[in-house]
Design a protein around this motif. Structure first.
Motif, PDB file in Angstrom:
ATOM      1  N   GLU A 134       0.815  -1.222   0.000  1.00 36.96           N
ATOM      2  CA  GLU A 134       0.000   0.000   0.000  1.00 36.96           C
ATOM      3  C   GLU A 134       0.845   1.266   0.000  1.00 36.96           C
ATOM      4  O   GLU A 134       0.551   2.213  -0.739  1.00 36.96           O
ATOM      5  N   LEU A 135       1.882   1.301   0.827  1.00 34.06           N
ATOM      6  CA  LEU A 135       2.722   2.486   0.895  1.00 34.06           C
ATOM      7  C   LEU A 135       3.407   2.739  -0.444  1.00 34.06           C
ATOM      8  O   LEU A 135       3.445   3.870  -0.932  1.00 34.06           O
ATOM      9  N   LEU A 136       3.930   1.694  -1.030  1.00 30.80           N
ATOM     10  CA  LEU A 136       4.587   1.841  -2.322  1.00 30.80           C
ATOM     11  C   LEU A 136       3.593   2.337  -3.376  1.00 30.80           C
ATOM     12  O   LEU A 136       3.924   3.203  -4.194  1.00 30.80           O
ATOM     13  N   ALA A 137       2.385   1.827  -3.367  1.00 32.93           N
ATOM     14  CA  ALA A 137       1.358   2.277  -4.316  1.00 32.93           C
ATOM     15  C   ALA A 137       1.088   3.767  -4.151  1.00 32.93           C
ATOM     16  O   ALA A 137       1.004   4.512  -5.134  1.00 32.93           O
ATOM     17  N   GLU A 138       0.979   4.213  -2.906  1.00 29.19           N
ATOM     18  CA  GLU A 138       0.755   5.639  -2.645  1.00 29.19           C
ATOM     19  C   GLU A 138       1.956   6.464  -3.106  1.00 29.19           C
ATOM     20  O   GLU A 138       1.788   7.548  -3.683  1.00 29.19           O
ATOM     21  N   LEU A 139       3.160   5.979  -2.838  1.00 32.54           N
ATOM     22  CA  LEU A 139       4.360   6.688  -3.269  1.00 32.54           C
ATOM     23  C   LEU A 139       4.445   6.780  -4.788  1.00 32.54           C
ATOM     24  O   LEU A 139       4.855   7.815  -5.338  1.00 32.54           O
ATOM     25  N   LEU A 140       4.052   5.730  -5.471  1.00 35.70           N
ATOM     26  CA  LEU A 140       4.058   5.749  -6.930  1.00 35.70           C
ATOM     27  C   LEU A 140       3.130   6.839  -7.463  1.00 35.70           C
ATOM     28  O   LEU A 140       3.484   7.562  -8.405  1.00 35.70           O
ATOM     29  N   ILE A 141       1.967   6.972  -6.855  1.00 30.97           N
ATOM     30  CA  ILE A 141       1.032   8.015  -7.282  1.00 30.97           C
ATOM     31  C   ILE A 141       1.614   9.395  -7.008  1.00 30.97           C
ATOM     32  O   ILE A 141       1.550  10.298  -7.859  1.00 30.97           O
TER      33      ILE A 141
END
Length: 107
Positions: free
Chosen positions: A76-83
């Motif tokens: 989840e954190l990585l997904a948010e960082l990607l955005i």
């Protein structure tokens, strides 16, 4: 699979579509899917019944304003960082990269 039993691509697609405020039909049409099948196809992708091919994922990502890897990130954190990184201009992304490299090399 994600926590709710859906494939991660299905869950991420729905999250991004809802965040963008698009209907399934509007997203499908904008991504180049024929108007008659746009809504059913996006629905099948979001239900995990079918998986979009890579070209379709690229088109969906472009419409939704998210990077392609977002759809595959199980973290989840990585997904948010990607955005967040995707929303920055290229020079800003380079600055973030330099900052991270400096942090990683300082031990």
């Amino acid at each position: 699979m994600s926590d709710n039993g859906l494939p991660i691509v299905a869950r991420r697609l729905r999250e991004a579509r809802v965040r963008k405020g698009l209907s399934q039909k509007a997203l499908g049409i904008a991504a180049g899917i024929h108007v008659d099948s746009a809504s059913p196809r996006i629905n099948q992708y979001e239900q995990g019944k079918h998986a979009p091919d890579f070209l379709t994922i690229k088109n969906l990502a472009s419409v939704l304003g998210v990077p392609v890897p977002y759809f595959y990130s199980e973290d989840e954190l990585l997904a948010e960082l990607l955005i967040l990184l995707n929303s920055l201009l290229r020079p800003q992304q380079e600055e973030v990269k330099k900052y991270l490299v400096r942090k990683m090399t300082r031990k």
